[in-house]
Design an enzyme around this catalytic site. Structure first.
Site: not given
Ligand code: NVA
Ligand code: CP
Length: 300
Positions: A104, A131, A134, A216, A256, A284
């Protein structure tokens, strides 16, 4: 032989993706029935997380526990990555010792660089671009509640971010109609004209007759400095009861998570009967177990 990776949804063929979703539903049932299934004994999954996470980290760690394997959580702050060791060198070293790696991070290109030197499968646990993990859970959740998503209408309302891009990829792989509502000047980077996806600035147009409405956060990880400005720009795109009311009567709402109540979604919608966000979050675990099995267990 080339590794199987999961960097975007387009890395797995349609048929295999559909089977993976069905397998996730089976694995969920096995867990609920307390059936012990440990195909990854003595295997290690490394998690290299450069951004915060609750769901992604917990689901991969618990999934590996269920499968009889181990995990290794590596924050760049505590490894030499944080002190400038090249990502390609890191990939060679870590992949020589573990069986699979979840990353990540911000820059999608860094994941591609990592993959180019990794000798084991790499999973994208979220980048600024997409992502994909998800979406496995989201597609599984829709399947559990309303059956096949092919031919259904999905409305994405909010930021043109990594989740929005993932829905663009998913619309191709799972054959649903996608309408996207974003503010002016916010065009998702994976959006292309003439691919059948509708892009509007009016959330009511996007939501009309939708079977699934998704949103989101308005400021993703890394955009904290823009948060206040974005709240003003995105306000007309809040998912509220008015928006839900123009959708199909069986519409479901997904997010998400984490959610910002009162910003991209009202508490009324998030806590309504149409909202499936908790099932989506739990899935998940099951969807990623199916992914790990697909990537790491032979003959699956
Ligand atoms: N769009 C958000 C998703 C978090 C799971 C981010 O990238 O922070
Ligand atoms: N939806 C998601 O990826 O959550 P986290 O950022 O908590 O892993």
């Amino acid at each position: 032989m080339k590794n199987k990776n999961f960097i975007t949804l387009l890395d797995i063929q349609k048929k295999d993706l559909n089977n993976l979703i069905l397998r996730a539903i089976e694995l969920k049932k096995m867990t609920q029935d307390n059936i012990v299934y440990t195909p990854l004994q003595n295997k290690t999954l490394a998690l290299i997380f450069d951004k915060s996470s609750t769901r992604t980290r917990v689901s991969f760690e618990v999934g590996m526990t269920h499968f009889g394997g181990n995990t290794l959580f590596l924050s760049p702050r505590d490894t030499q990555l944080g002190r400038g060791e090249p990502i390609e060198d890191t990939a060679k070293v870590i992949s020589s010792m573990v069986d699979c790696i979840v990353i990540r991070t911000h820059d999608h290109d860094n994941v591609l660089k990592f993959c180019s030197k990794s000798t084991v499968p790499v999973i994208n646990g979220l980048t600024d671009l997409v992502h994909p993990c998800q979406l496995l859970a989201d597609m599984m959740t829709f399947m559990e509640i309303n059956g096949d998503i092919a031919g259904k209408k999905v409305a994405w309302i909010g930021d043109a971010n990594n989740m929005c891009n993932s829905y663009i990829n998913a619309s191709k792989q799972f054959d649903f109609h996608l309408s996207i509502a974003t503010p002016k000047n916010y065009t998702p980077s994976l959006f292309k004209e003439n691919e059948g996806i509708i892009l509007t600035h009016d959330p009511l147009i996007a939501a009309k007759d939708a079977d699934l409405i998704v949103t989101d956060v308005w400021a993703s990880m890394g955009q904290e400095d823009e948060e206040e400005e974005r709240k003003k720009i995105f306000k007309p795109l809040q998912v509220n009861e008015k928006i839900m009311s123009v959708a199909n009567k069986n519409v479901i709402f997904m997010h998400c998570l984490p959610a910002h109540r009162g910003e991209e979604v009202t508490s009324e919608v998030l806590d309504s009967k149409s909202s499936v966000v908790w099932q989506e979050a739990e899935n998940r675990l099951h969807a990623q177990k199916a992914l790990l099995e697909y990537l790491l267990v032979k003959n699956i």
